[in-house]
Design a protein around this motif. Sequence first.
Motif, PDB file in Angstrom:
ATOM      1  N   UNK A  72      69.564  43.599 -16.610  1.00 56.14           N
ATOM      2  CA  UNK A  72      70.697  44.521 -16.631  1.00 56.14           C
ATOM      3  C   UNK A  72      70.569  45.648 -15.604  1.00 56.14           C
ATOM      4  N   UNK A  73      69.492  45.633 -14.815  1.00 59.27           N
ATOM      5  CA  UNK A  73      69.243  46.674 -13.823  1.00 59.27           C
ATOM      6  C   UNK A  73      68.518  46.052 -12.637  1.00 59.27           C
ATOM      7  N   UNK A  74      68.090  46.867 -11.686  1.00 59.47           N
ATOM      8  CA  UNK A  74      67.347  46.411 -10.518  1.00 59.47           C
ATOM      9  C   UNK A  74      66.564  47.599  -9.969  1.00 59.47           C
ATOM     10  N   UNK A  75      65.692  47.347  -9.015  1.00 60.68           N
ATOM     11  CA  UNK A  75      64.972  48.460  -8.384  1.00 60.68           C
ATOM     12  C   UNK A  75      65.946  49.420  -7.692  1.00 60.68           C
ATOM     13  N   UNK A  76      66.946  48.920  -6.938  1.00 61.56           N
ATOM     14  CA  UNK A  76      67.916  49.849  -6.353  1.00 61.56           C
ATOM     15  C   UNK A  76      68.685  50.658  -7.412  1.00 61.56           C
ATOM     16  N   UNK A  77      69.061  50.016  -8.520  1.00 58.16           N
ATOM     17  CA  UNK A  77      69.761  50.704  -9.605  1.00 58.16           C
ATOM     18  C   UNK A  77      68.868  51.790 -10.211  1.00 58.16           C
ATOM     19  N   UNK A  78      67.594  51.477 -10.398  1.00 58.03           N
ATOM     20  CA  UNK A  78      66.652  52.463 -10.933  1.00 58.03           C
ATOM     21  C   UNK A  78      66.420  53.607  -9.945  1.00 58.03           C
ATOM     22  N   UNK A  79      66.410  53.313  -8.653  1.00 58.09           N
ATOM     23  CA  UNK A  79      66.308  54.342  -7.619  1.00 58.09           C
ATOM     24  C   UNK A  79      67.517  55.275  -7.712  1.00 58.09           C
ATOM     25  N   UNK A  80      68.705  54.706  -7.877  1.00 62.87           N
ATOM     26  CA  UNK A  80      69.917  55.520  -8.028  1.00 62.87           C
ATOM     27  C   UNK A  80      69.805  56.428  -9.255  1.00 62.87           C
ATOM     28  N   UNK A  81      69.294  55.888 -10.359  1.00 64.38           N
ATOM     29  CA  UNK A  81      69.122  56.692 -11.575  1.00 64.38           C
ATOM     30  C   UNK A  81      68.112  57.820 -11.347  1.00 64.38           C
ATOM     31  N   UNK A  82      67.038  57.535 -10.609  1.00 64.55           N
ATOM     32  CA  UNK A  82      66.043  58.564 -10.300  1.00 64.55           C
ATOM     33  C   UNK A  82      66.657  59.666  -9.445  1.00 64.55           C
TER      34      UNK A  82
END
Length: 93
Positions: A72-82
């Motif tokens: 449901x997520x990705x490294x780029x998505x997690x980077x955006x959240x950070x």
Amino acid sequence: RKERSPVKRTMKMNGVCSRTVSFELDGEGRVHDVSFVGGCNGNLKGVAALSEGMPAEEIISRLKRVRCGFKPTSCPDQFAAALEAALKGDEQE
């Protein structure tokens, strides 16, 4: 927009292969020195290189909701959240 002091952040990633992402957010909200620990080395080096000097809000708008396979997520998505957390001033290490 309110001027901020440059800040270096290291934030945990959740639900992805990368363990952390580190970056600097300058006083104008631009992103520098992005690096990931773990994950797909070449792809994440590419994300880091493309993000260099870009406004955090633009990175967020481009990377938020990107998915990796069936996750449901990705490294780029997690980077955006950070980046979102850093812009809000949330402390997370």
